[in-house]
Scaffold this active site. Sequence first.
Site, short mmCIF file in Angstrom:
data_model
loop_
_atom_site.label_atom_id
_atom_site.label_comp_id
_atom_site.label_asym_id
_atom_site.label_seq_id
_atom_site.Cartn_x
_atom_site.Cartn_y
_atom_site.Cartn_z
N LYS A 110 0.80 -1.23 0.00
CA LYS A 110 0.00 0.00 0.00
C LYS A 110 0.83 1.28 0.00
O LYS A 110 0.33 2.35 -0.38
CB LYS A 110 -0.94 0.00 1.20
CG LYS A 110 -2.07 -1.02 1.12
CD LYS A 110 -3.11 -0.61 0.09
CE LYS A 110 -4.35 -1.47 0.16
NZ LYS A 110 -5.41 -1.00 -0.73
N SER A 150 0.56 -9.88 -0.03
CA SER A 150 0.29 -8.45 -0.03
C SER A 150 0.60 -7.74 1.27
O SER A 150 0.80 -6.53 1.29
CB SER A 150 -1.18 -8.20 -0.40
OG SER A 150 -2.02 -8.85 0.55
#
Length: 433
Positions: free
Chosen positions: A65, A326
């Site tokens: 992110k 992720s």
Amino acid sequence: MMGPMPHTCAPVSLIEVADAVEAAATILAPVMDPTPLQINTRLSDITGARVYLKREDLSPVRSYKLRGAYVMMSRLTAEERRHGVVCASAGNHAQGVAYACDALGIDGVVVVPTTTPRQKRERIAALGGAHVRLVVAGKDYDEASQVASEAAAAQNRVLVPAFDHPDTVAGQGTVAREIVAQLGGQAPDVLIVPVGGGGLIAGCGAWLSQHHPRTTVVGVEPAGAACVMAGLAAGEPVTLADVDTFVDGAAVGRAGDLTLPLVRQLGPTMVAVGEGQTCSEMLALYQSDGVIAEPAGALASSVLRGGPRDLTIPVRPGQTVVCVVSGGNNDISRYAEVIERSLVFEGRKQYLLVTFPQEPGALRRFLDDVLGPDDDVVLFEYTKKSNRETGPALVGIELGDPDDFPALLARLDASPVTAEVVDPDSILYRYLV
């Protein structure tokens, strides 16, 4: 270098996004080194393919992110920086924004839902330092997002979307560009990515569509929050009536107005994975591979657990496959629930409502005659009623081999007790797990 894309959710083309990914890579180069791409023996052996893990959990904020947040915020005007930013996040995007606030000297407000683990809240505060104020509001990401939007309007701050902005999508797309570079310029046959609101799959898919269109892109959503699949089926973003927040890094109730059309153009293979399967993969990553993944971080590789015969996605022996891990922002206090969900998913733990005759030796006979030699009682709740001939007990059994459960049920039928298997969809089951 391509200039910033508009701060809107107006439609953009795959070519525009692919070009923006190239520019985003230049912006990110001074901020973060490429995250490792590692061959995974366990998954390679299971599938017969060459399976790599893209370790976004080893980024400066332990998730991908940072890429999108930093790219967007680096392109703010001096006036926008003066007013500051605000974002909503389940935790990972917030850490990316916090890191960018500190690096760029921008004041920020970060809104997280009440379900955000304490570990992520503490990391947000540590990464942002004096530049970030943390606000806890809303029961899920979508409610926190509403609070952030209201704060942006009231305080004239720039809203930094978690996924639904061209610069954010471009930043996330640098993951695919990096993978190809690490493979010596050769694209993988299959790229498997986790999906929340659609930013990562839109950015990676758009770049690959223009540079390596033969790569198959697979998107994996949590079954309890499959908003992109719902939007694709409806032809437009739809708001899910209910969202399971266990996979907090991908627990989004509505796909993006920008990202969903991009995903539709890409036409990736989309699958939804249950929380139990994700938990089993989390444990395998930890115990076998030494990878500490959060639930969303285990989504992509969880679809490979079944091996070649059971795969529901287009992966064949001999192919090069990359799974994106992720994120690794997992609160260790959640592992008890992770283990429980995994055991239930694998059929190793079963719950029964057993009606015992209220007489001496009833429990002993149950243990001797019904349980197998490797089975264990891990839960037993029973209250004796002196005025009744029978009494119910809630019994949790951990099986030595899940394939032995039908034999256990047969032994139950032949015993003096009656039993009912607790349905995983029942309210009682949700109380137990």
